[in-house]
Design a protein around this motif. Sequence first.
Motif, PDB file in Angstrom:
ATOM      1  N   LEU A   1       0.855  -1.188   0.000  1.00 18.19           N
ATOM      2  CA  LEU A   1       0.000   0.000   0.000  1.00 18.19           C
ATOM      3  C   LEU A   1       0.889   1.234   0.000  1.00 18.19           C
ATOM      4  N   ILE A   2       0.550   2.215  -0.830  1.00 15.76           N
ATOM      5  CA  ILE A   2       1.396   3.395  -0.938  1.00 15.76           C
ATOM      6  C   ILE A   2       0.528   4.629  -1.164  1.00 15.76           C
ATOM      7  N   GLU A   3       0.788   5.678  -0.386  1.00 18.84           N
ATOM      8  CA  GLU A   3       0.049   6.932  -0.527  1.00 18.84           C
ATOM      9  C   GLU A   3       0.888   7.910  -1.339  1.00 18.84           C
ATOM     10  N   LEU A   4       0.313   8.384  -2.439  1.00 14.82           N
ATOM     11  CA  LEU A   4       1.026   9.240  -3.374  1.00 14.82           C
ATOM     12  C   LEU A   4       0.318  10.581  -3.521  1.00 14.82           C
ATOM     13  N   GLN A   5       1.102  11.632  -3.688  1.00 14.64           N
ATOM     14  CA  GLN A   5       0.542  12.899  -4.110  1.00 14.64           C
ATOM     15  C   GLN A   5       0.424  12.901  -5.641  1.00 14.64           C
ATOM     16  N   PRO A   6      -0.364  13.815  -6.205  1.00 17.26           N
ATOM     17  CA  PRO A   6      -0.641  13.749  -7.651  1.00 17.26           C
ATOM     18  C   PRO A   6       0.551  13.991  -8.559  1.00 17.26           C
ATOM     19  N   GLY A   7       1.622  14.601  -8.057  1.00 14.24           N
ATOM     20  CA  GLY A   7       2.786  14.861  -8.891  1.00 14.24           C
ATOM     21  C   GLY A   7       3.742  13.690  -9.009  1.00 14.24           C
ATOM     22  N   VAL A   8       3.490  12.606  -8.274  1.00  9.99           N
ATOM     23  CA  VAL A   8       4.374  11.430  -8.348  1.00  9.99           C
ATOM     24  C   VAL A   8       4.190  10.754  -9.701  1.00  9.99           C
ATOM     25  N   THR A   9       5.297  10.577 -10.411  1.00  9.49           N
ATOM     26  CA  THR A   9       5.250  10.011 -11.754  1.00  9.49           C
ATOM     27  C   THR A   9       5.580   8.514 -11.742  1.00  9.49           C
ATOM     28  N   GLN A  10       5.332   7.868 -12.872  1.00  7.86           N
ATOM     29  CA  GLN A  10       5.683   6.452 -13.008  1.00  7.86           C
ATOM     30  C   GLN A  10       7.179   6.246 -12.777  1.00  7.86           C
ATOM     31  N   GLY A  11       7.994   7.130 -13.360  1.00  9.83           N
ATOM     32  CA  GLY A  11       9.443   7.003 -13.206  1.00  9.83           C
ATOM     33  C   GLY A  11       9.892   7.196 -11.771  1.00  9.83           C
ATOM     34  N   GLN A  12       9.290   8.160 -11.080  1.00 14.03           N
ATOM     35  CA  GLN A  12       9.643   8.410  -9.684  1.00 14.03           C
ATOM     36  C   GLN A  12       9.281   7.222  -8.805  1.00 14.03           C
ATOM     37  N   LEU A  13       8.109   6.658  -9.023  1.00 15.38           N
ATOM     38  CA  LEU A  13       7.706   5.503  -8.229  1.00 15.38           C
ATOM     39  C   LEU A  13       8.601   4.304  -8.512  1.00 15.38           C
ATOM     40  N   TYR A  14       8.993   4.136  -9.769  1.00 16.53           N
ATOM     41  CA  TYR A  14       9.883   3.029 -10.111  1.00 16.53           C
ATOM     42  C   TYR A  14      11.211   3.153  -9.359  1.00 16.53           C
ATOM     43  N   LYS A  15      11.776   4.353  -9.341  1.00 15.07           N
ATOM     44  CA  LYS A  15      13.043   4.573  -8.634  1.00 15.07           C
ATOM     45  C   LYS A  15      12.864   4.332  -7.132  1.00 15.07           C
ATOM     46  N   PHE A  16      11.764   4.800  -6.576  1.00 14.53           N
ATOM     47  CA  PHE A  16      11.479   4.617  -5.151  1.00 14.53           C
ATOM     48  C   PHE A  16      11.469   3.133  -4.803  1.00 14.53           C
TER      49      PHE A  16
END
Length: 542
Positions: free
Chosen positions: A116-131
Amino acid sequence: MNDFTNSTDLLETLFDELSDSVEAHFGNNIDQLSIADTIKRASSIQGVVYPLNVEVIKDIVKIANTHNLVLHPVSTGKNWGYGCAVPPTECDGRISIIVNLSKLNEIVYFDAELGLIELQPGVTQGQLYKFLQDRNADFLVPVTGAGPDCSILGNALEKGYGITPISDHFQSIISINAVLPNGEEYKSPMSEILEEKGYHAAYKWGIGPYSDGLFCQSNYGIVTSATITLARRTPEVMSFYFWLPESESLESIVNSVRNILSIPSLGVGGINIINSTRTITMNSTLASLRNNRNTNPLDPNEIEKYASVHNIKSWFGFGAIYGTKDSVKSAKKFIKKQLSPSTVRILFINKAKLSFLQSAVSYLPKVCSENVTTLLEKMGKGLSMMAGKPDEVALPLAYWRARNPPPDENLNPARDKCGLLWYAPIVSMSGKDCDRYVKMVTDICNVYGFDAPITLTSISPFAFDSTLPILFSASSTTESEQAIACYKALYEAGLRNGFVPYRIGSGQVQLFNERQLSAHKLTRNIKSSIDPNHIISPGRYV
């Protein structure tokens, strides 16, 4: 009362006191890329503001209500082919501002056990992948063809989908936080109850009426974060590809796909079926050839020529199996049995097999190795995407009739004046309906001078979503007008034939709003109740 000579003076004064929490651009200071679209149309935007924290959004909403401004919230503004950041035009002459949420890009919470992950709207696919990579977390990014720089939440709230195991991206949303047009906060009921004691919700539907659904394809508020569930990475991911014989009917393969998807235990994600025109338009090398042609669609002889040179069949499909080594082996056997009667070739490939094939290419004659290397490179990118790695592999499609070929990286269809307008109807998973649909869109696109690159993507065992891109040059007013006319013809013909879009771009949404549906009375009453001044994206579905 202050005497403001123009809207820029007014906006600069209103937002001056928020300068520590908002990056604002008004009038001639607006970065044109922030309001670029993939179709040439008029824009009445007079400002773009970037909130730097969630709390300031309430202040922005208060200013809008006090001064009768219109706010158009977007996540990253990269909604290619659906309007990007450009809003509907029903603003009644009021001052319109884009609220770009791309700088709200915090990953608020992550449960590494449950995914489960809470994201703000500016989080991109690339950013989540790196995370996820940095934490060696065994979960997949819900990738789409839009590319690594596009928002996760923006896609989910527009009912977007992909081909990883959780293909319906709104389905993955567990809870939502938002600011309503009246300035009040909204929290998903179960999530709010649990968070009071320091816990997090793990159940989508909550308790009571399902109010989270009000924020999907609507203008009821500004979503500031959402919790989604991520698909767990499986020990084995195997992609499969299949090629159809030269036949005018899809009935046999559609029946086979339906049979596969009807068994959830197989671990199959979404399955795509694409025609040769779609394959050709996604090929960046052929796109370079297309740029030098006239603006007429490819004729059947050209399609046949390109298809022959690049070994492209009239229809081609692909999907992926997720599971253990044993379960994937079993699913592979079943899928092969289902697809074989309807195909001329089936190829299963995993990471190990891909690596072996890539190493074996060096032993082929040069004339063969170049084509095989290109094919394996594309399959490798496809396999990586199915395993949750974002990529730009699908974006060259947008450049098919643009004035310039796609760059090698950092593709941006709006910046590069690509003409792209998506027609995305639901087509029942019936072979006869698919055949009717293909004929309908091909005939209409030919009449208006456009190619018909068709994809059918499974969204359940009962239905496909078809994404049909109308491709043109956005720098041309004539081509843009013709594209809009083509879309309208497709939309109206689709309604007559039982094909209704699941999603409509901001520039075409009035076609939906014009219909007097029974649901419209309810949705408009809700809108008037929480947004009496109609400050949030008037005309956006509601």
